[in-house]
Design an enzyme around this catalytic site. Structure first.
Site, short mmCIF file in Angstrom:
data_model
loop_
_atom_site.label_atom_id
_atom_site.label_comp_id
_atom_site.label_asym_id
_atom_site.label_seq_id
_atom_site.Cartn_x
_atom_site.Cartn_y
_atom_site.Cartn_z
N TYR A 50 -28.54 -3.19 25.36
CA TYR A 50 -28.39 -4.60 24.95
C TYR A 50 -28.93 -5.46 26.09
O TYR A 50 -28.67 -5.15 27.26
CB TYR A 50 -26.89 -4.89 24.71
CG TYR A 50 -26.63 -6.18 23.97
CD1 TYR A 50 -26.77 -6.24 22.60
CD2 TYR A 50 -26.26 -7.33 24.66
CE1 TYR A 50 -26.53 -7.42 21.91
CE2 TYR A 50 -26.01 -8.52 23.98
CZ TYR A 50 -26.15 -8.56 22.61
OH TYR A 50 -25.91 -9.72 21.93
N ASN A 108 -19.48 -6.78 4.36
CA ASN A 108 -18.09 -6.47 4.73
C ASN A 108 -17.88 -6.51 6.23
O ASN A 108 -16.82 -6.16 6.73
CB ASN A 108 -17.70 -5.09 4.19
CG ASN A 108 -18.66 -4.02 4.64
OD1 ASN A 108 -19.84 -4.29 4.79
ND2 ASN A 108 -18.19 -2.83 4.89
N SER A 109 -18.91 -6.91 7.00
CA SER A 109 -18.75 -6.97 8.45
C SER A 109 -17.95 -8.21 8.84
O SER A 109 -17.74 -9.10 8.00
CB SER A 109 -20.12 -7.03 9.12
OG SER A 109 -20.67 -8.32 8.95
N VAL A 138 -18.82 -10.66 10.77
CA VAL A 138 -19.63 -11.87 10.69
C VAL A 138 -19.60 -12.37 9.25
O VAL A 138 -19.45 -13.56 8.98
CB VAL A 138 -21.11 -11.62 11.08
CG1 VAL A 138 -21.98 -12.82 10.75
CG2 VAL A 138 -21.23 -11.29 12.55
N TYR A 149 -29.96 -10.82 12.46
CA TYR A 149 -29.08 -10.98 13.64
C TYR A 149 -28.50 -9.66 14.10
O TYR A 149 -27.70 -9.61 15.04
CB TYR A 149 -27.97 -11.99 13.34
CG TYR A 149 -27.01 -11.57 12.25
CD1 TYR A 149 -27.36 -11.67 10.92
CD2 TYR A 149 -25.75 -11.08 12.56
CE1 TYR A 149 -26.49 -11.27 9.92
CE2 TYR A 149 -24.87 -10.67 11.58
CZ TYR A 149 -25.25 -10.78 10.26
OH TYR A 149 -24.38 -10.37 9.27
N GLY A 150 -28.90 -8.55 13.48
CA GLY A 150 -28.40 -7.25 13.90
C GLY A 150 -29.24 -6.14 13.30
O GLY A 150 -30.10 -6.38 12.43
N MET A 179 -27.75 -2.74 12.42
CA MET A 179 -26.72 -1.71 12.38
C MET A 179 -27.28 -0.34 11.96
O MET A 179 -26.76 0.69 12.34
CB MET A 179 -25.58 -2.10 11.43
CG MET A 179 -24.70 -3.24 11.91
SD MET A 179 -23.94 -3.04 13.52
CE MET A 179 -22.83 -1.68 13.29
N1 LIG Z 1 -27.19 -12.02 16.88
C1 LIG Z 1 -25.97 -12.45 17.13
O1 LIG Z 1 -25.74 -13.47 17.77
C2 LIG Z 1 -24.83 -11.64 16.61
C3 LIG Z 1 -23.54 -12.17 16.62
C4 LIG Z 1 -22.51 -11.40 16.05
C5 LIG Z 1 -22.78 -10.14 15.55
N2 LIG Z 1 -24.06 -9.66 15.61
C6 LIG Z 1 -24.41 -8.35 15.08
O2 LIG Z 1 -24.01 -8.30 13.74
C7 LIG Z 1 -23.70 -6.97 13.41
C8 LIG Z 1 -22.31 -6.92 12.78
O3 LIG Z 1 -21.35 -7.32 13.76
P1 LIG Z 1 -19.79 -7.41 13.39
O4 LIG Z 1 -19.03 -7.81 14.58
O5 LIG Z 1 -19.67 -8.18 12.12
O6 LIG Z 1 -19.54 -5.86 13.14
P2 LIG Z 1 -18.50 -5.10 12.22
O7 LIG Z 1 -17.45 -6.03 11.73
O8 LIG Z 1 -18.17 -3.87 12.97
O9 LIG Z 1 -19.40 -4.72 10.94
C9 LIG Z 1 -20.43 -3.77 11.01
C10 LIG Z 1 -21.18 -3.81 9.67
O10 LIG Z 1 -22.33 -2.98 9.76
C11 LIG Z 1 -22.36 -2.08 8.66
N3 LIG Z 1 -23.03 -0.85 9.10
C12 LIG Z 1 -22.69 -0.04 10.12
N4 LIG Z 1 -23.57 0.98 10.21
C13 LIG Z 1 -24.46 0.80 9.22
C14 LIG Z 1 -25.61 1.53 8.76
N5 LIG Z 1 -26.02 2.63 9.38
N6 LIG Z 1 -26.29 1.04 7.69
C15 LIG Z 1 -25.88 -0.07 7.08
N7 LIG Z 1 -24.81 -0.81 7.44
C16 LIG Z 1 -24.11 -0.37 8.50
C17 LIG Z 1 -20.90 -1.85 8.35
O11 LIG Z 1 -20.80 -1.39 7.04
P3 LIG Z 1 -19.81 -0.16 6.71
O12 LIG Z 1 -18.47 -0.63 7.15
O13 LIG Z 1 -19.97 0.02 5.25
O14 LIG Z 1 -20.32 0.97 7.55
C18 LIG Z 1 -20.35 -3.27 8.52
O15 LIG Z 1 -20.65 -4.05 7.38
C19 LIG Z 1 -23.85 -6.16 14.70
O16 LIG Z 1 -25.15 -5.62 14.74
C20 LIG Z 1 -23.71 -7.21 15.77
O17 LIG Z 1 -24.33 -6.84 16.99
C21 LIG Z 1 -25.07 -10.39 16.12
#
Ligand SMILES: NC(=O)c1ccc[n+]([C@@H]2O[C@H](COP(=O)([O-])OP(=O)(O)OC[C@H]3O[C@@H](n4cnc5c(N)ncnc54)[C@H](OP(=O)(O)O)[C@@H]3O)[C@@H](O)[C@H]2O)c1
Length: 361
Positions: free
Chosen positions: A61, A180-181, A183, A259-260, A262
């Site tokens: 990161y 479902n995340s 965000v 923004y991600g 995953m």
């Molecule tokens: N750019 C920014 O400023 C910013 C800010 C906040 C967050 N983010 C990014 O946003 C993303 C989500 O963050 P969060 O805090 O909301 O995380 P979180 O609540 O842990 O949610 C993770 C999400 O990713 C999905 N996921 C995980 N592995 C996957 C895969 N291999 N294929 C497809 N979907 C997958 C999960 O679905 P399942 O539960 O079905 O596995 C869940 O919907 C992360 O990448 C984080 O770094 C970016």
């Protein structure tokens, strides 16, 4: 060597990047000295484990905490082995105020302004400019500890992506993956149909498993639901091939905001979407927004989010709290933290819950 009576503080540290299950450990350290001028001593109340925290530990990161020479006396942290405290986000309480501090008092609830502050810890000495008070809305209305601890990363990301790329009007449609995340929806589900119900309860109109995005019947169902409306905004935290399928749902002159990643796969988009439909693709990073906007703008955004929280338009994420008891040895605490990181990384048994760390101290 310190007597254990003085080792009342704890932190999750790493001295080299790598697999978090191997490189993180919990160490105890002595009471903080009184705060320096223009600084405050804070006690962390709750600190979430976000996907980017794991990436920081892995070293993939583009942000790094500062090395903590002050921990050298308790083991890691020598000049040869720099030591970092993990954790970027958290809710803390001001405990002691140093000379010359104007806007903060003991008992104030604060969140971090400085990125990568090392929030997976019991407490720290921080500059007064490195924290910001959690807003109070109206006389008594306040937000929950979980909302305070998670208000700096995900809610502002969602808010800014919805407000800064396309001017949305009532009745407009947006499409997003990873719905479902935290965000997206801050949701818990034991199976798809209950996930669907819960997301609908939060405001989603149509919920599809990612694999069905390129399925013809699913796509015509979306057309039916939207009345063939021009979908102009797509939010992407998954990347990889399914995002191309999501882009296929967009109308002309739409915006894709990523923004991600995953899926850990690159974003491959059809050239035709740019040539024939005028797609614009953007990246968004909340930390960059914080860097590019002054403290006043940040306060405005926090107030806006707090208002949405107290009016229940923005709910706390589904979550679980990992308590690290004071009586646990550092080794036991290390096992607990590594176990939960493994679960968060694999997603197994988490049911979409955000994990927050709480150190008893
Ligand atoms: N750019 C920014 O400023 C910013 C800010 C906040 C967050 N983010 C990014 O946003 C993303 C989500 O963050 P969060 O805090 O909301 O995380 P979180 O609540 O842990 O949610 C993770 C999400 O990713 C999905 N996921 C995980 N592995 C996957 C895969 N291999 N294929 C497809 N979907 C997958 C999960 O679905 P399942 O539960 O079905 O596995 C869940 O919907 C992360 O990448 C984080 O770094 C970016």
């Amino acid at each position: 060597m310190f007597s254990t009576n003085f080792l009342t503080n704890r932190a999750v540290v790493f001295t080299s990047n790598g697999d978090p299950m191997k490189v993180v450990r919990v160490v105890s350290f002595p009471n903080l000295p009184p705060p320096r001028p223009k600084s405050v001593n804070i006690r962390y109340i709750l600190s979430p484990i976000n996907p980017s925290d794991i990436n920081v530990i892995e070293g993939v990161y583009p942000a790094k905490p500062e090395a903590r020479a002050d921990l050298a006396q308790v083991g890691p942290g020598s000049a040869e082995e720099p030591c970092f405290i993990a954790g970027n986000e958290g809710l803390a309480e001001v405990q002691e105020v140093g000379e010359g501090v104007g806007g903060l008092a003991s008992g104030d609830r604060v969140v971090m302004v400085k990125p990568q502050s090392g929030t997976w810890s019991t407490g720290a000495n921080v500059g007064e400019q490195d924290v910001i008070k959690v807003p109070k809305i109206g006389r008594a209305a306040t937000i929950s500890e979980v909302q305070g601890a998670t208000m700096s990363v995900n809610p502002p990301t969602a808010y800014n992506m919805l407000n800064n790329f396309v001017e949305l009007r009532p009745g407009d449609w947006i499409v997003q993956n990873g719905a479902n995340s935290a965000v997206s929806a801050q949701s818990l589900w034991p199976g798809f149909s209950s996930l669907e119900n819960e997301l609908k309860e939060l405001g989603a109109t149509h919920v599809l498993p990612l694999e069905l995005l390129s399925d013809r019947s699913a796509r015509s169902r979306i057309k039916e639901v939207t009345g063939g409306a021009n979908i102009r905004l797509a939010l992407n935290c998954v990347s990889g091939p399914t995002t191309a399928a999501m882009v296929g749902l967009l109308g002309p002159d739409a915006h894709l905001v990523s923004y991600g990643a995953m899926s850990k796969r690159p974003l491959l988009l059809p050239t035709s979407a740019f040539i024939f439909k005028g797609l614009t693709a953007h990246g968004f990073m909340q930390n960059r927004w914080y860097r590019e906007n002054d403290l006043e703008k940040r306060e405005e955004l926090m107030n806006e989010l707090a208002k949405l929280m107290v009016t229940r338009k923005l709910r706390e994420p589904r979550h679980m709290i990992l308590d690290i008891p004071r009586t646990a040895s550092d080794d036991d605490a290390t096992s607990k933290v590594r176990d939960i990181i493994e679960k968060v990384t694999s997603g197994k048994g988490m049911f979409g819950r955000k994990v927050l760390l709480r150190f008893e101290n």
